[in-house]
Design an enzyme around this catalytic site. Structure first.
Site, PDB file in Angstrom:
ATOM      1  N   ARG A 136      -6.102   0.375  15.922  1.00 38.00           N
ATOM      2  CA  ARG A 136      -6.260   1.832  15.793  1.00 38.00           C
ATOM      3  C   ARG A 136      -7.297   2.375  16.774  1.00 38.00           C
ATOM      4  NH1 ARG A 136      -5.552   2.244   9.216  1.00 38.00           N
ATOM      5  NH2 ARG A 136      -3.292   2.562   9.287  1.00 38.00           N
TER       6      ARG A 136
ATOM      7  N   LYS B  64      10.122  -0.619  -3.892  1.00 34.64           N
ATOM      8  CA  LYS B  64      10.639   0.320  -4.891  1.00 34.64           C
ATOM      9  C   LYS B  64      11.590   1.348  -4.307  1.00 34.64           C
ATOM     10  CE  LYS B  64       6.275   0.066  -7.410  1.00 34.64           C
ATOM     11  NZ  LYS B  64       4.961   0.685  -7.409  1.00 34.64           N
TER      12      LYS B  64
ATOM     13  N   GLY C 144       3.049   0.982   8.070  1.00 33.84           N
ATOM     14  CA  GLY C 144       2.852   0.238   6.829  1.00 33.84           C
ATOM     15  C   GLY C 144       3.193  -1.236   6.933  1.00 33.84           C
TER      16      GLY C 144
ATOM     17  N   GLY D   5       2.381   6.182   5.315  1.00 34.73           N
ATOM     18  CA  GLY D   5       2.748   7.334   4.492  1.00 34.73           C
ATOM     19  C   GLY D   5       3.235   8.508   5.321  1.00 34.73           C
TER      20      GLY D   5
END
Length: 403
Positions: A39, A203, A360, A383
């Site tokens: 990053r 999920k 992610g 996200g």
């Protein structure tokens, strides 16, 4: 809205101006040492451009979740040291627990063109995450212009991503943000076809809106990972102890019907790697077997796609021109259960298509497995990229000045 209509850093006249840059320096630390500096490296092009063009560069970022109070282990001091080494020049670290304090004000007042100051962790202040006006105004008082280069926080309306824009002359996207907007925006809204999307992860609930949005855009939707078992259950298959969201079975059935109506292909696993129990610890040795997707015993749990599924998915990728991948195919942290994720990563590495990894776990998997340099673009925001794929407006981009 068109994110491509927003100003970028090159649209600003930065010479002699104080420019606040929101970076994503939310890096992993172990005993005060940065263990992954991706990053920091990703922020360098924007910072270097501003230095080269005579700006006074003020950097800010959050790190971890201090929850509105100073926590020494979440100080940005180690980032200042690493940035100094990367840029080959001194970075002044303004160590104010209130973020905009006497150190910051004095450091900014003393700046010459091309100098760089780094502020303390913005989340040391509770109002940062509430987009409070006081902190937004304080940040704005330090600068003339604002550049947002933190895609990983673009889906959050915080003081340092949105609030500050009300207190500056102009604001713009940095190079990293502009690259994210270009790759993700073109992939979703103007893809070169065939457009294949691969969704994995645990999920179904996390990806409901992504599936809805992509059904209107993709040619093929490949579904693996833990979320695949709810789709398999919707087809009437026994899924044993596999991850299953019983509240979403009807939803999955409806999505498959809608895909058929629209002529969108949905590919589900045709075989699975199963085991009796989840590995503990996660990377422990584990006994597995491969069964057809409709033959999972009641006392077993699906933990990865099988070799036939991997081949099926890889063949679909070979014919694609644009591929977006978000979410691993199985428990990729375990060497025995990483084969499906590796096979998909390999297929993406070998295709001529534009390949975009949606942040992610997928980004972690691709980098860990050594395929990072083979991808067209690896998103820096998990996200944020998910919400982008859902078609949501990202406040941290929407707040930038229009061209």
């Amino acid at each position: 809205m068109s994110y491509l209509s927003k100003k970028t850093v090159e649209d600003l006249n930065v010479a002699g101006k104080r420019v606040l840059v929101r970076c994503d320096f939310n890096v992993p630390l172990k005993n005060g040492v940065i263990t992954d500096e991706n990053r920091i490296v990703a922020a360098l092009p924007t910072i270097q451009y501003l230095i080269n063009n005579g700006a006074k560069v003020i950097l800010c970022s959050h790190l971890g979740k201090p929850k509105g109070e100073p926590k020494p282990e979440l100080s940005l001091a180690p980032v200042a040291v690493r940035l100094s080494e990367k840029l080959g020049k001194e970075i002044v670290f303004a160590a104010d627990d209130c973020v905009v304090g006497e150190n910051a004000k004095a450091a900014v007042a003393a700046m010459k063109d091309g100098d760089v100051v780094l502020l303390q962790n913005t989340r040391y202040r509770a109002e940062e995450t509430k987009n409070g006006e006081a902190l937004s105004a304080e940040l704005g008082s330090l600068c003339d212009l604002f550049v947002n280069d933190a895609f990983g926080a673009a889906h959050r309306a915080h003081c340092s991503t949105v609030g500050v824009t009300a207190f500056v002359e102009e604001s713009a996207n940095g190079y990293l943000m502009a690259k994210e907007v270009e790759f993700l925006g073109n992939a979703v809204n103007n893809p070169v076809r065939p457009f294949v999307t691969i969704l994995g992860g645990a999920k179904v609930a996390d990806k409901l809106n992504v599936i809805e949005n992509l059904l209107n855009k993709a040619d093929t939707l490949i579904i693996g990972g833990g979320m695949a078992y709810t789709f398999l259950a919707a087809k009437g298959y026994e899924v044993g102890k596999s991850l299953l969201d019983t509240t979403k079975i009807d939803y999955c059935r409806e999505m498959m019907a809608r895909a058929e109506e629209k002529g969108v292909k949905i590919l589900l696993p045709i075989d699975c790697v199963i085991a009796s129990d989840f590995p503990n610890p996660i990377d422990a040795e584990i006994d597995v077997e491969v069964v057809a997707a409709d033959a999972i015993p009641a006392d077993m749990e699906g933990m990865d796609i099988g070799p036939a599924s991997a081949e099926l998915f890889a063949n679909e990728v070979k014919n694609a021109k644009t591929v977006v991948w978000n979410g691993p195919m199985g428990v990729f942290e375990n060497p025995t259960l990483a084969k499906g994720t590796i096979a998909v990563a390999q297929a993406l590495a070998e295709t001529d298509a534009t390949t975009i990894i949606g942040g992610g776990d997928s980004a972690a998997a691709v980098n860990t497995l050594g395929f990072g340099d083979k991808m067209s673009h690896i998103s820096t925001g998990g996200g944020a990229s998910l919400e982008f794929l859902e078609g949501k407006e990202l406040p941290g981009i929407a707040a930038m000045s229009d061209k």
